[in-house]
Scaffold this motif. Structure first.
Motif, mmCIF file in Angstrom:
data_model
loop_
_atom_site.group_PDB
_atom_site.id
_atom_site.type_symbol
_atom_site.label_atom_id
_atom_site.label_comp_id
_atom_site.label_asym_id
_atom_site.label_seq_id
_atom_site.Cartn_x
_atom_site.Cartn_y
_atom_site.Cartn_z
ATOM 1 N N ILE A 173 5.424 27.109 -34.136
ATOM 2 C CA ILE A 173 5.167 25.681 -34.236
ATOM 3 C C ILE A 173 4.115 25.429 -35.321
ATOM 4 O O ILE A 173 3.488 26.376 -35.818
ATOM 5 N N HIS A 174 3.908 24.178 -35.672
ATOM 6 C CA HIS A 174 2.920 23.845 -36.692
ATOM 7 C C HIS A 174 1.518 24.098 -36.143
ATOM 8 O O HIS A 174 1.247 23.812 -34.960
ATOM 9 N N PRO A 175 0.591 24.623 -36.973
ATOM 10 C CA PRO A 175 -0.786 24.870 -36.515
ATOM 11 C C PRO A 175 -1.464 23.637 -35.926
ATOM 12 O O PRO A 175 -2.278 23.751 -35.005
ATOM 13 N N THR A 176 -1.117 22.450 -36.422
ATOM 14 C CA THR A 176 -1.712 21.222 -35.895
ATOM 15 C C THR A 176 -1.358 21.040 -34.422
ATOM 16 O O THR A 176 -2.190 20.636 -33.605
ATOM 17 N N THR A 177 -0.119 21.356 -34.075
ATOM 18 C CA THR A 177 0.335 21.255 -32.680
ATOM 19 C C THR A 177 -0.436 22.237 -31.808
ATOM 20 O O THR A 177 -0.847 21.912 -30.684
ATOM 21 N N ALA A 178 -0.646 23.449 -32.345
ATOM 22 C CA ALA A 178 -1.391 24.461 -31.588
ATOM 23 C C ALA A 178 -2.821 23.999 -31.338
ATOM 24 O O ALA A 178 -3.378 24.208 -30.249
ATOM 25 N N ARG A 179 -3.421 23.357 -32.340
ATOM 26 C CA ARG A 179 -4.791 22.867 -32.166
ATOM 27 C C ARG A 179 -4.867 21.743 -31.130
ATOM 28 O O ARG A 179 -5.894 21.542 -30.485
ATOM 29 N N GLU A 180 -3.756 21.023 -30.962
ATOM 30 C CA GLU A 180 -3.728 19.979 -29.935
ATOM 31 C C GLU A 180 -3.839 20.583 -28.539
ATOM 32 O O GLU A 180 -4.426 19.974 -27.634
ATOM 33 N N PHE A 181 -3.271 21.792 -28.360
ATOM 34 C CA PHE A 181 -3.411 22.481 -27.070
ATOM 35 C C PHE A 181 -4.894 22.685 -26.757
ATOM 36 O O PHE A 181 -5.330 22.531 -25.614
ATOM 37 N N GLY A 185 -7.542 20.756 -23.928
ATOM 38 C CA GLY A 185 -8.129 21.598 -22.901
ATOM 39 C C GLY A 185 -7.124 22.424 -22.122
ATOM 40 O O GLY A 185 -7.428 22.927 -21.034
ATOM 41 N N TRP A 186 -5.902 22.578 -22.671
ATOM 42 C CA TRP A 186 -4.889 23.369 -21.987
ATOM 43 C C TRP A 186 -5.220 24.866 -22.018
ATOM 44 O O TRP A 186 -4.789 25.610 -21.143
ATOM 45 N N VAL A 187 -5.941 25.248 -23.051
ATOM 46 C CA VAL A 187 -6.369 26.650 -23.172
ATOM 47 C C VAL A 187 -7.882 26.685 -23.368
ATOM 48 O O VAL A 187 -8.466 25.757 -23.932
ATOM 49 N N GLU A 188 -8.498 27.752 -22.895
ATOM 50 C CA GLU A 188 -9.958 27.903 -23.025
ATOM 51 C C GLU A 188 -10.303 28.380 -24.438
ATOM 52 O O GLU A 188 -9.587 29.211 -25.018
ATOM 53 N N THR A 189 -11.382 27.863 -24.989
ATOM 54 C CA THR A 189 -11.779 28.225 -26.352
ATOM 55 C C THR A 189 -13.241 28.660 -26.411
ATOM 56 O O THR A 189 -14.036 28.327 -25.531
ATOM 57 N N LYS A 195 -15.994 28.263 -35.986
ATOM 58 C CA LYS A 195 -14.560 28.024 -35.811
ATOM 59 C C LYS A 195 -14.140 28.352 -34.379
ATOM 60 O O LYS A 195 -14.619 29.322 -33.789
ATOM 61 N N ARG A 196 -13.226 27.546 -33.853
ATOM 62 C CA ARG A 196 -12.768 27.754 -32.482
ATOM 63 C C ARG A 196 -11.695 28.839 -32.412
ATOM 64 O O ARG A 196 -10.829 28.936 -33.277
ATOM 65 N N ARG A 197 -11.766 29.613 -31.338
ATOM 66 C CA ARG A 197 -10.754 30.614 -31.050
ATOM 67 C C ARG A 197 -10.318 30.446 -29.599
ATOM 68 O O ARG A 197 -11.052 29.907 -28.767
ATOM 69 N N VAL A 198 -9.136 30.943 -29.314
ATOM 70 C CA VAL A 198 -8.547 30.772 -27.980
ATOM 71 C C VAL A 198 -8.754 32.037 -27.156
ATOM 72 O O VAL A 198 -8.502 33.146 -27.635
ATOM 73 N N VAL A 199 -9.227 31.869 -25.931
ATOM 74 C CA VAL A 199 -9.365 33.008 -25.020
ATOM 75 C C VAL A 199 -7.960 33.463 -24.643
ATOM 76 O O VAL A 199 -7.167 32.683 -24.077
ATOM 77 N N LYS A 205 -2.026 32.773 -19.401
ATOM 78 C CA LYS A 205 -1.869 32.096 -18.108
ATOM 79 C C LYS A 205 -1.181 30.748 -18.293
ATOM 80 O O LYS A 205 -0.293 30.362 -17.513
ATOM 81 N N TRP A 206 -1.577 30.013 -19.355
ATOM 82 C CA TRP A 206 -0.971 28.714 -19.626
ATOM 83 C C TRP A 206 0.515 28.870 -19.967
ATOM 84 O O TRP A 206 1.352 28.050 -19.550
ATOM 85 N N CYS A 207 0.852 29.925 -20.707
ATOM 86 C CA CYS A 207 2.249 30.177 -21.072
ATOM 87 C C CYS A 207 3.125 30.318 -19.823
ATOM 88 O O CYS A 207 4.288 29.871 -19.792
ATOM 89 N N GLU A 208 2.561 30.932 -18.801
ATOM 90 C CA GLU A 208 3.314 31.164 -17.567
ATOM 91 C C GLU A 208 3.534 29.879 -16.763
ATOM 92 O O GLU A 208 4.444 29.802 -15.925
ATOM 93 N N THR A 209 2.682 28.871 -17.017
ATOM 94 C CA THR A 209 2.750 27.640 -16.215
ATOM 95 C C THR A 209 3.549 26.529 -16.880
ATOM 96 O O THR A 209 3.703 25.451 -16.309
#
Length: 227
Positions: A173-181, A185-189, A195-199, A205-209
């Motif tokens: 997907i587009h990086p902008t969409t990923a940053r919207e996650f 707050g759908w993923v912990e950062t 710069k922000r990174r994703v835990v 866990k989010w992928c599974e839900t």
């Protein structure tokens, strides 16, 4: 008229003067028994410029013979342990700025610009700036901007995180969409170097839900693409 006591005292005084003169001659010999810069260089395994700086640094007592500086052997011996510890540190626990530059693929100006930011420790060793290896590796493991030409990837300290672009590549997907996650707050950062990174565990866990976004590749495959 004989003065036996006076003669005895004079004889004793002459003996003491002789001993004193002998002692002074030994001191003088010791003071003038010297090593050349090349001998100091060979003794401590230095290059010529380092040996020259060391001899002229004030650490040893020196004599100037013509245009040549020479260090007294006594002062060199007295400081031998100090020099050995310095050269051991130089050889095993630090590296040249040029070596660091080569490791990161940087030019001279960029290298000294990086050093000026004081992310890691530097020292003057025998008059030459060197980089402390331990603090350099700690810094390298805690950032993602600079990468070694060969060797381990940066950011090992944050090995449990992934970059937003990796998350985007997982779903294609587009990086902008990923940053919207992240913004939602759908993923912990966490923030690393501004710069922000994703835990990673929170992302998995989010992928599974959710079922809206389909994984087209694994995290490892996405990271390989992004390198």
């Amino acid at each position: 008229m004989a003065y036996p006591q006076l003669e005895k005292n004079i004889e004793k005084l002459n003996e003491e003067i002789t001993e004193l003169q002998y002692g002074l001659s030994l001191i003088e010999k010791e003071e003038w028994d010297t090593y050349s810069i090349k001998e100091v260089q060979k003794m401590f395994g230095l290059d010529e410029s380092e040996a020259s700086l060391l001899v002229k640094s004030g650490l040893f007592k020196i004599h100037k013979v013509g245009n040549e500086y020479r260090a007294t052997k006594k002062s060199v011996v007295d400081k031998k342990k100090v020099i050995k510890s310095v050269t051991t540190y130089r050889n095993k626990k630090s590296m040249k700025v040029s070596d660091m530059a080569k490791l990161l693929g940087l030019g001279k100006t960029a290298s000294y610009r990086l050093i000026s930011k004081e992310y890691f420790k530097t020292y003057l060793v025998l008059g030459v700036m060197r980089v402390d290896v331990k603090s350099f590796e700690e810094w390298y493991a805690g950032q993602f901007h600079y990468k070694k030409i060969t060797g381990e990837q940066p950011g090992q300290k944050y090995g449990d995180t992934i970059a937003p672009i990796v998350m985007a590549r997982v779903f294609d997907i587009h990086p902008t969409t990923a940053r919207e996650f992240m913004d939602k707050g759908w993923v912990e950062t966490v923030t690393v170097g501004g710069k922000r990174r994703v835990v990673r565990s929170s992302f998995e866990k989010w992928c599974e839900t959710q079922s809206h976004y389909k994984m087209v590749r694994t995290i490892e495959e996405a990271e390989e693409i992004c390198r």
